[in-house]
Design an enzyme around this catalytic site. Structure first.
Site, PDB file in Angstrom:
ATOM      1  N   GLY A  46       0.836  -1.189   0.000  1.00 53.56           N
ATOM      2  CA  GLY A  46       0.000   0.000   0.000  1.00 53.56           C
ATOM      3  C   GLY A  46       0.870   1.237   0.000  1.00 53.56           C
ATOM      4  N   GLN A  51       3.273   9.836   1.476  1.00 52.37           N
ATOM      5  CA  GLN A  51       4.541   9.121   1.270  1.00 52.37           C
ATOM      6  C   GLN A  51       5.246   9.543  -0.012  1.00 52.37           C
ATOM      7  OE1 GLN A  51       2.663   5.048   2.116  1.00 52.37           O
ATOM      8  NE2 GLN A  51       4.731   4.834   2.926  1.00 52.37           N
ATOM      9  N   CYS A  88       6.809  -0.710   6.413  1.00 51.41           N
ATOM     10  CA  CYS A  88       6.355   0.487   5.705  1.00 51.41           C
ATOM     11  C   CYS A  88       7.477   0.984   4.793  1.00 51.41           C
ATOM     12  CB  CYS A  88       6.002   1.559   6.738  1.00 51.41           C
ATOM     13  SG  CYS A  88       5.461   3.111   6.005  1.00 51.41           S
ATOM     14  N   LEU A  89       7.124   1.345   3.579  1.00 50.75           N
ATOM     15  CA  LEU A  89       8.134   1.839   2.634  1.00 50.75           C
ATOM     16  C   LEU A  89       8.835   3.094   3.165  1.00 50.75           C
ATOM     17  CD1 LEU A  89       6.330   1.398  -0.816  1.00 50.75           C
ATOM     18  CD2 LEU A  89       7.991  -0.122   0.267  1.00 50.75           C
ATOM     19  N   HIS A 130      -3.432   0.856   8.245  1.00 52.34           N
ATOM     20  CA  HIS A 130      -2.069   1.378   8.133  1.00 52.34           C
ATOM     21  C   HIS A 130      -2.027   2.591   7.188  1.00 52.34           C
ATOM     22  CE1 HIS A 130       2.459   0.674   7.625  1.00 52.34           C
ATOM     23  NE2 HIS A 130       2.176   1.536   6.673  1.00 52.34           N
ATOM     24  N   GLU A 131      -2.650   2.436   6.030  1.00 52.58           N
ATOM     25  CA  GLU A 131      -2.597   3.510   5.025  1.00 52.58           C
ATOM     26  C   GLU A 131      -3.415   4.729   5.473  1.00 52.58           C
ATOM     27  OE1 GLU A 131      -0.335   3.307   2.943  1.00 52.58           O
ATOM     28  OE2 GLU A 131       0.013   1.167   3.182  1.00 52.58           O
ATOM     29  N   HIS A 134      -1.571   7.003   7.728  1.00 47.54           N
ATOM     30  CA  HIS A 134      -0.640   7.925   7.042  1.00 47.54           C
ATOM     31  C   HIS A 134      -1.325   9.266   6.741  1.00 47.54           C
ATOM     32  CE1 HIS A 134       3.068   5.783   6.220  1.00 47.54           C
ATOM     33  NE2 HIS A 134       2.431   4.725   5.767  1.00 47.54           N
TER      34      HIS A 134
HETATM   35 ZN    ZN Z   1       3.258   2.883   5.525  1.00 46.17          ZN
END
Ligand code: ZN
Length: 157
Positions: A46, A51, A88-89, A130-131, A134
Site C-alpha cells: 500500500g 509518502q 512500511c516503505l 495502516h494507510e 498515514h
Molecule cells: Zn506505511
C-alpha cells in the site's frame, strides 16, 4: 506513469494531516497512476499520498492480488482484533507487530468521485488501517510493540 520518490521517516511531510481531494481531474489521475507504479516498484502492499509528498487523502493498495484506489477514505465500522507484523516503505527494514481490527468497512470514492464501500478482513483490514493512519500523520511505529524503542534509538535517546 512515473515512479515518485518515497519520503522516509524523519521527513516532516509524513507527520502532517492530509486534506480531502476536491478536484477529480487529470492531475489526480496522474498522481494515482504514479502512486500505483511507485508502490509496485518498491514491492509495497500500500501507499498513501503523503509518502510521495502530497498531503491529500489518497491511498492505493494491493491486497490478495486485488488493486484498490481509495480517495477520501473513512473506516465506518470495525470488528475484532488481529496482531501481525507490519512494515512500511517510509520506515525501511524495521518490521514489528501491530494490533489492528480483524475486519473493517471502508467508505471512499474512486477516481471519478463515485462512492465505494468495501468490507474486508485480515490483510485488507490491516493495510487499510495502516494507510489511513498515514493520512493523519501516523506511522505504524507509533503503535507497534517495539516502536517506541525503535524511534528512541533512531533519535539517539
Ligand atoms: Zn506505511
Amino acid at each position: 506513469m512515473a515512479s515518485r520518490k518515497v519520503f522516509k521517516l524523519g521527513e516532516g511531510v509524513l507527520r502532517k494531516k492530509s486534506k480531502p481531494v476536491v478536484d477529480f481531474d487529470e492531475n489526480l489521475w496522474q498522481l494515482l497512476d504514479d502512486m500505483k507504479e511507485t508502490m509496485y516498484k518498491n514491492d509495497g502492499m500500500g501507499l498513501a499520498a503523503p509518502q510521495v509528498g502530497v498531503l491529500r487523502r489518497i491511498v492505493v493498495m494491493d491486497v490478495n492480488n486485488q488493486y484498490y484506489e481509495l480517495i477520501n477514505p473513512e473506516i465506518i465500522s470495525q470488528e475484532g482484533e488481529d496482531i501481525d507484523t507490519e512494515g512500511c516503505l517510509s520506515v525501511g527494514k524495521f518490521k514489528d507487530k501491530v494490533r489492528r481490527p480483524y475486519k473493517v468497512t471502508v467508505r471512499a470514492v474512486d477516481r471519478y468521485n463515485y462512492p465505494i464501500e468495501i468490507t474486508g478482513e485480515k490483510y485488507f483490514a490491516r493495510c487499510t488501517c495502516h494507510e489511513l493512519d498515514h493520512l493523519d500523520g501516523i506511522l505504524f511505529v507509533d503503535k507497534s510493540e517495539h516502536g517506541k524503542e525503535f524511534l528512541n534509538k533512531r533519535e539517539g535517546k
